[in-house]
Design an enzyme around this catalytic site. Structure first.
Site, short mmCIF file in Angstrom:
data_model
loop_
_atom_site.label_atom_id
_atom_site.label_comp_id
_atom_site.label_asym_id
_atom_site.label_seq_id
_atom_site.Cartn_x
_atom_site.Cartn_y
_atom_site.Cartn_z
N ASP A 116 34.17 31.69 41.47
CA ASP A 116 34.04 30.23 41.40
C ASP A 116 32.57 29.91 41.12
O ASP A 116 31.72 30.02 42.01
CB ASP A 116 34.47 29.59 42.73
CG ASP A 116 35.96 29.72 43.00
OD1 ASP A 116 36.56 30.75 42.63
OD2 ASP A 116 36.53 28.79 43.62
N LYS A 169 37.58 23.25 38.16
CA LYS A 169 37.63 22.96 39.60
C LYS A 169 36.79 21.72 39.88
O LYS A 169 35.71 21.56 39.31
CB LYS A 169 37.13 24.17 40.38
CG LYS A 169 37.04 23.99 41.88
CD LYS A 169 36.55 25.29 42.54
CE LYS A 169 36.26 25.10 44.01
NZ LYS A 169 35.77 26.35 44.66
N LYS A 215 41.88 23.32 39.88
CA LYS A 215 41.72 23.48 41.33
C LYS A 215 40.97 22.29 41.92
O LYS A 215 39.77 22.17 41.74
CB LYS A 215 40.97 24.77 41.65
CG LYS A 215 40.72 25.00 43.14
CD LYS A 215 39.99 26.31 43.40
CE LYS A 215 39.60 26.46 44.85
NZ LYS A 215 38.88 27.74 45.12
#
Length: 323
Positions: A160, A223, A259
């Site tokens: 991430d 995300k 996400k």
């Protein structure tokens, strides 16, 4: 909010290749994206949020949401013991109900990846790690690549990364693009989630541009947030991002995952997000491979509501492990 719906199909790959050719082409492409109607996106998000899921469909939706959780701890006070406890919960979220799905992944800092990997070996639960000078993203590319390599060498199956929001907001799209592309190259087969930190992007148009920038550069996920900035995930922002991946699929035939992270704490909210996924991106995204929740406390409420569905009465926090 669709992208160039009249663009001939045979020109689409060329358009995307040209967009990534240089800074001016990238700027022209991103600034040429259709604008987002704030009133429209907020109204649609509010309308879809009123939908309810009943009976056995609700239990299936709760199980799906559990299977989409990236169970997360990203605190300076994290210890190996805390990560082991989190991994145990990821493997077996509700020991009293062994049919409860496992979560999608555990998300930790790079120095805790080896601990999580040892605990989760052979379980199918992913090991996600934040990297690239999380949460600010303010460091050199060399440091970001080293951070990424450290996590992957320790056993991370997903990275991430955070974008440099300062560079993005200054219009330096090429720098952000090049960093995402370099981190993706370093990841190899490890999936890359690109954190936009939407709470700092200020407008829906910026969220849309950042989403396309991340996808152009090769991100496997887009995300919302680090969870360290307010606001984090919101339904209107997720609508914009879901529309972006839907449009990207129409342009390229490739599905990019989404996400939301931060601020999603209860089952009611999680189910609202699942409704948005189905209605905006499409039912194909209702899969842990293509949609995740970045959360810690959300899992507790999902487990309590799952017990309510299976037992026929409300189960309080004393019946599940509370982080």
């Amino acid at each position: 909010m669709s992208v160039s719906p009249t663009l001939p199909a045979h020109l689409r790959p060329a358009l995307l290749a040209d967009a990534a050719a240089d800074e001016s082409s990238l700027r022209r492409f991103l600034q040429g994206l259709p604008g987002v109607d704030p009133v429209g996106v907020e109204s649609r998000a509010a309308a879809l949020a009123t939908r309810s899921i009943k009976s056995t469909a609700k239990l299936r939706a709760i199980d799906l949401a559990i299977s989409m959780v990236d169970l997360t701890t990203l605190e300076g006070s994290d210890t190996p013991g805390k990560v082991r406890t989190l991994a145990a919960k990821a493997r077996r979220p509700d020991p009293g109900f062994p049919d409860t799905p496992t979560v999608a992944a555990v998300c930790v800092y790079p120095d805790m990846v080896a601990v999580a990997a040892a605990e989760l070996a052979g379980t199918g639960v992913g090991i996600a790690s934040v990297a690239t000078a999380f949460p600010s993203g303010r460091s050199s590319l060399e440091v970001k690549l080293a951070d990424t390599a450290l996590a992957i060498e320790a056993g991370a199956t997903e990275i991430d990364m955070v974008i440099d929001r300062g560079a993005f907001l200054a219009g330096n799209y090429g720098k952000v693009f090049d960093e995402i592309r370099a981190i993706k190259a370093a990841c190899g087969s490890t999936r890359l989630k690109v954190i936009l930190e939407t709470g700092e992007l200020a407008t829906y148009d910026n969220v849309r541009r950042a989403s396309f920038l991340a996808m152009l550069a090769g991100g496997d996920f887009i995300k919302t947030s680090t969870g360290k900035i307010a606001p984090a995930a919101t339904l209107p922002v997720i609508h914009v991002m879901l529309q972006a991946v839907h449009d990207w699929y129409a342009l390229t035939g490739d599905r990019v995952a989404v996400k939301p992270a931060g601020g999603i704490r209860n089952t009611k909210d999680a189910l609202r997000y699942l409704v948005a996924v189905r209605e905006v991106a499409g039912p194909e995204w209702l899969d842990p491979f293509l949609f995740r929740f970045g959360a810690s406390s959300l899992l507790n409420d999902l487990l309590m509501q799952r017990r309510t569905q299976t037992d026929g009465h409300y189960s309080g926090p004393n019946y599940v492990t509370v982080d």
